[in-house]
Write a protein that holds these residues in place. Structure first.
Motif, PDB file in Angstrom:
ATOM      1  N   LYS A 141     -53.975   8.015  68.041  1.00 13.11           N
ATOM      2  CA  LYS A 141     -53.248   6.755  67.920  1.00 13.11           C
ATOM      3  C   LYS A 141     -53.908   5.644  68.722  1.00 13.11           C
ATOM      4  O   LYS A 141     -53.949   4.491  68.285  1.00 13.11           O
ATOM      5  CB  LYS A 141     -51.788   6.972  68.313  1.00 13.11           C
ATOM      6  N   THR A 171     -51.080   1.167  60.627  1.00 11.60           N
ATOM      7  CA  THR A 171     -50.825   1.312  62.059  1.00 11.60           C
ATOM      8  C   THR A 171     -49.715   0.367  62.499  1.00 11.60           C
ATOM      9  O   THR A 171     -48.806   0.751  63.234  1.00 11.60           O
ATOM     10  CB  THR A 171     -52.106   1.035  62.867  1.00 11.60           C
ATOM     11  N   TRP A 209     -45.168   4.850  67.064  1.00 10.26           N
ATOM     12  CA  TRP A 209     -46.361   5.242  67.816  1.00 10.26           C
ATOM     13  C   TRP A 209     -46.317   4.766  69.258  1.00 10.26           C
ATOM     14  O   TRP A 209     -46.784   5.461  70.164  1.00 10.26           O
ATOM     15  CB  TRP A 209     -47.613   4.710  67.124  1.00 10.26           C
ATOM     16  N   LEU A 258     -49.129  -2.112  70.553  1.00  9.75           N
ATOM     17  CA  LEU A 258     -48.331  -1.706  69.396  1.00  9.75           C
ATOM     18  C   LEU A 258     -46.999  -2.442  69.346  1.00  9.75           C
ATOM     19  O   LEU A 258     -46.478  -2.735  68.258  1.00  9.75           O
ATOM     20  CB  LEU A 258     -48.092  -0.196  69.444  1.00  9.75           C
ATOM     21  N   ARG A 284     -56.787   4.232  66.730  1.00 12.19           N
ATOM     22  CA  ARG A 284     -56.355   3.285  65.699  1.00 12.19           C
ATOM     23  C   ARG A 284     -56.076   1.912  66.298  1.00 12.19           C
ATOM     24  O   ARG A 284     -56.373   0.874  65.688  1.00 12.19           O
ATOM     25  CB  ARG A 284     -55.105   3.810  64.996  1.00 12.19           C
ATOM     26  N   VAL A 285     -55.485   1.884  67.487  1.00 14.89           N
ATOM     27  CA  VAL A 285     -55.233   0.609  68.156  1.00 14.89           C
ATOM     28  C   VAL A 285     -56.547  -0.087  68.484  1.00 14.89           C
ATOM     29  O   VAL A 285     -56.701  -1.300  68.299  1.00 14.89           O
ATOM     30  CB  VAL A 285     -54.406   0.828  69.435  1.00 14.89           C
ATOM     31  N   ARG A 310     -46.274   1.457  61.535  1.00  9.03           N
ATOM     32  CA  ARG A 310     -45.815   2.644  62.263  1.00  9.03           C
ATOM     33  C   ARG A 310     -45.719   2.416  63.769  1.00  9.03           C
ATOM     34  O   ARG A 310     -45.388   3.332  64.520  1.00  9.03           O
ATOM     35  CB  ARG A 310     -46.774   3.805  61.987  1.00  9.03           C
ATOM     36  N   ALA A 311     -46.013   1.189  64.190  1.00 10.92           N
ATOM     37  CA  ALA A 311     -46.093   0.901  65.626  1.00 10.92           C
ATOM     38  C   ALA A 311     -44.795   1.201  66.352  1.00 10.92           C
ATOM     39  O   ALA A 311     -44.811   1.641  67.514  1.00 10.92           O
ATOM     40  CB  ALA A 311     -46.480  -0.565  65.842  1.00 10.92           C
ATOM     41  N   TYR A 356     -56.605   0.658  57.437  1.00  8.18           N
ATOM     42  CA  TYR A 356     -55.573   1.462  58.093  1.00  8.18           C
ATOM     43  C   TYR A 356     -54.837   0.670  59.174  1.00  8.18           C
ATOM     44  O   TYR A 356     -53.777   1.093  59.639  1.00  8.18           O
ATOM     45  CB  TYR A 356     -56.194   2.725  58.696  1.00  8.18           C
ATOM     46  N   TYR A 365     -63.375   5.480  62.843  1.00  7.11           N
ATOM     47  CA  TYR A 365     -62.172   4.791  62.371  1.00  7.11           C
ATOM     48  C   TYR A 365     -62.484   3.340  62.017  1.00  7.11           C
ATOM     49  O   TYR A 365     -61.775   2.717  61.235  1.00  7.11           O
ATOM     50  CB  TYR A 365     -61.083   4.827  63.442  1.00  7.11           C
TER      51      TYR A 365
END
Length: 279
Positions: free
Chosen positions: A177, A220, A227, A255, A180-181, A223-224, A216, A210
Motif C-alpha cells: 500500500k 488507490t 488503506w 491517503l 501505491r502511495v 480505497r484510501a 491504479y 508500480y
C-alpha cells in the motif's frame, strides 16, 4: 466433519465474497442486517447470505464467526460479541496490528476459541484467489481450513501463536500500500514539471514497477478510506518492534486526502492527482 453455521461480520466487498466461499462448505452463512447500509444488504443478497435481525441471533446460531470490517471497528465489534458470551470459533481477520489482535483475543476469552487471520489478495471473485493466513489453536485452524477447502479462498496456517497472521498481513500491506502511495506522489511531482509521460516510459522498462501502472492511482484514491487505517495499524506494529513508523504514518496522512472519494469507481487519474494536490 459436520457443516458449520457461519456468521460474517460484516458483508463488505471482501467480507461478502469470503462468506460466499465459506457457504460452499457451510450449512448456512448468516449476516446481521440491523444498522447496515442498503449497499451491504444488496451485496449480501447477491452472494446468497442469510439475513438475521439481531447480532444475538447470529451468535446463537453460528459455530464460526468471521470478523472482516474496517480496522477501527474491530475492537468495538469484538466487545459486542464478547457481551453475548459467544462460545464458538472467532476468526479475527481484520488488518490490525498484533497487539490489538491479542487484546481482542483476551476480550473474547475464555468463552470463544480465537483464531488470528489475515487476508492477502483481492476479494475472491472473477478468478481471484486470496490467501487467508491463520494462526491459533490447531483444532480451530483446521476447522477454518476445512471451511474453505475447494474454494477460491486458499488457507495457510502459520502456527499456534496469536498475532502471526496479523503481523504477516501488515508486513505485506506496509510495502504494497505504501508503494501505491509513492506512485501517486511520483506521478504528481512529474506532472507538475511536465514529465509525467516520460516518467511512465522510464518505469515501463521495468515490468515489476508500480510506476508503470499509473492508472491504479485512481483505485488507490477510492480505497484510501480503508488503506489509511491499515497503514496506521502497520505503523503501530513497527513502533512496537522498535522500527521507525514515520513513513507509514506519512503515507496514511497522504491517503486521508482522498477520504471524500470513498469507493468512487468513476474517479480518473487526473481527478485523483488534483485532489492529492489540495491541502
Amino acid at each position: 466433519m459436520d457443516q458449520p453455521t457461519v456468521g460474517i461480520l460484516h458483508p463488505g466487498s471482501m467480507g461478502a465474497a469470503v462468506a460466499a466461499c465459506a457457504a460452499i462448505n457451510a450449512a448456512a452463512v448468516l449476516w446481521c442486517e440491523t444498522g447496515r447500509s442498503t449497499a451491504s444488504a444488496a451485496r449480501a443478497a447477491r452472494f446468497g447470505l442469510t439475513p438475521v435481525a439481531e447480532l444475538a441471533e447470529l451468535l446463537d446460531r453460528s459455530d464460526i464467526v468471521i470478523s472482516l470490517c474496517p480496522p477501527a471497528a474491530a475492537e468495538d465489534l469484538a466487545r459486542d460479541v464478547a457481551a453475548h458470551c459467544f462460545a464458538g470459533v472467532y476468526v479475527e481477520a481484520n488488518a490490525i496490528n498484533p497487539v490489538r489482535t491479542q487484546r481482542i483475543a483476551a476480550l473474547l476469552a475464555p468463552a470463544a476459541t480465537f483464531v488470528d487471520g489475515g487476508v492477502v489478495g483481492s476479494p475472491p471473485v472473477g478468478g481471484k484467489t486470496p490467501t487467508l493466513y491463520l494462526s491459533g489453536p490447531a483444532d480451530a485452524t483446521a476447522r477454518i481450513e476445512a471451511l474453505f477447502a475447494g474454494t477460491a479462498v486458499q488457507t495457510s496456517v502459520l502456527g499456534t501463536e496469536v498475532g502471526k497472521a496479523s503481523a504477516l498481513k501488515l508486513s505485506y500491506a506496509s510495502f504494497q500500500k505504501t508503494s501505491r502511495v509513492l506512485v501517486a506522489l511520483a506521478v504528481g511531482m512529474a506532472r507538475e514539471h511536465g514529465v509525467d509521460q516520460e516518467l511512465i516510459e522510464v518505469a515501463s522498462k521495468r515490468t515489476d514497477s508500480y510506476l508503470s501502472e499509473p492508472q491504479y492511482v485512481a483505485k488507490t484514491a477510492a480505497r484510501a478510506w480503508r488503506w489509511g487505517p491499515e497503514l496506521e495499524e502497520a505503523a503501530d506494529a513497527l513502533a512496537a518492534a522498535g522500527l521507525p513508523p514515520e513513513m507509514l504514518r506519512a503515507a496514511a496522512s497522504t491517503l486521508a486526502r482522498w477520504n471524500e472519494v470513498k469507493d468512487d469507481s468513476e474517479l480518473t487519474l487526473t481527478d485523483a492527482l488534483d485532489r492529492l494536490a489540495q491541502p
